[in-house]
Design an enzyme around this catalytic site. Structure first.
Site, PDB file in Angstrom:
ATOM      1  CG  ASP A  57      -2.066   1.062   1.201  1.00 21.02           C
ATOM      2  OD1 ASP A  57      -1.863   2.022   0.778  1.00 21.02           O
ATOM      3  OD2 ASP A  57      -2.890   0.907   1.730  1.00 21.02           O
ATOM      4  CB  VAL A  58       1.455   3.906  -2.517  1.00 18.00           C
ATOM      5  CG1 VAL A  58       1.963   2.892  -3.625  1.00 18.00           C
ATOM      6  CG2 VAL A  58       0.047   4.428  -2.867  1.00 18.00           C
ATOM      7  CB  SER A 135      -7.268  13.083 -12.817  1.00 17.84           C
ATOM      8  OG  SER A 135      -8.660  13.340 -13.599  1.00 17.84           O
ATOM      9  CE1 TYR A 148      -9.223  10.371  -9.110  1.00 15.68           C
ATOM     10  CE2 TYR A 148     -10.101  11.864 -10.563  1.00 15.68           C
ATOM     11  CZ  TYR A 148      -9.366  10.850 -10.376  1.00 15.68           C
ATOM     12  OH  TYR A 148      -8.652  10.205 -11.542  1.00 15.68           O
ATOM     13  CB  VAL A 181      -8.997   6.079 -19.786  1.00 17.05           C
ATOM     14  CG1 VAL A 181      -8.580   4.988 -20.336  1.00 17.05           C
ATOM     15  CG2 VAL A 181      -8.016   7.398 -19.710  1.00 17.05           C
TER      16      VAL A 181
END
Length: 256
Positions: A57-58, A135, A148, A181
């Protein structure tokens, strides 16, 4: 040090991360594939050569340290870090609790910071590259994306900070901002109305493909981009460039 250049790709079990992994392998690189979904990661890595699946997990510092240590132990070098792991949690501002906010920030922003910091000593040795995946939501505001979109805007600025400070070591830092995408997840949650609306708003009139984003990432990691740092590339079919225009006006050229 191994003759094979090595990339670390986070969020590598699916989508853009997996497409980037496949492209790196085709270009002769070795890849440390990182994803906290251990089962999906193993499925993605099965049958691939020159890969090291790392189920970490980063957003957890100790696990990030393990990513770097095991990559060096296995491959002997780190030439490129692709910070692709991300959490997409959309909802109204009023319904976004601090816990939801932190869940998004921990992976999307903290993870980029932690992985980059831990990779710097190794990237200095190879004069390597960092590519952060933001993004289009980090460039243009939209509803339901308070956490986000804000996290991705921060990643864009973090990239510039990295480029400004790390250039003296020969480390390049760039950012890719994908537009819509055609991933399995997107197609599962986007209604026909949403898909039609995106097609109308994007000058190329379609979603992007995972491979198309991967090619931009691979370019920024390669020697072909040796004089490119601190840059943002919006791989979005023109979505961001026409963000203030009305699709109907663009199509008809009629301002009446």
């Amino acid at each position: 040090m191994s003759d094979h250049k090595t990339a670390i790709v986070t969020g590598a079990a699916r989508g853009i991360g997996l497409a980037t992994t496949h492209l790196f392998l085709a270009e002769g690189l070795s890849v440390a594939m990182v994803d906290r979904d251990a089962e999906e990661l193993q499925r993605a890595a099965d049958g691939l050569e020159r890969v090291l699946p790392l189920p970490y997990d980063v957003s957890i510092p100790e696990q990030v340290d393990a990513i770097m240590a095991e990559t060096i132990q296995h491959f002997g070098r780190i030439d490129c870090l692709v910070n692709n792991a991300g959490v997409a949690d959309f909802g109204p501002i009023e319904d976004t609790s601090f816990a939801r906010w932190r869940t998004v920030m921990e992976t999307n922003l903290d993870g980029v910071f932690l992985c980059s910091q831990a990779a710097i000593p190794h990237l200095k040795k190879t004069r390597g590259a960092i590519v952060n995946i933001a993004s289009i939501s980090g460039l243009r505001a939209s509803t339901l994306r308070v956490a986000y979109g804000t996290s991705k805007a921060a990643v864009i600025h973090l990239t510039q900070q990295q480029a400004a400070e790390l250039g003296e070591y020969g480390i390049r830092a760039n950012c890719v901002a994908p537009g819509p995408v055609r991933t399995k997840l997107a197609m599962a949650v986007h209604t026909p109305e949403i898909i039609d609306a995106y097609h109308d708003a994007i000058p190329l009139n379609r979603y992007g493909a995972e491979d198309e984003i991967a090619h931009v990432i691979a370019f920024l990691c390669s020697d072909k981009a040796s004089y490119v740092t601190g840059q943002l590339i919006s791989a979005d079919g023109g979505f961001e460039s026409t963000g203030i225009g009305l699709p109907a006006v663009r199509a008809k050229g009629d301002f009446a």
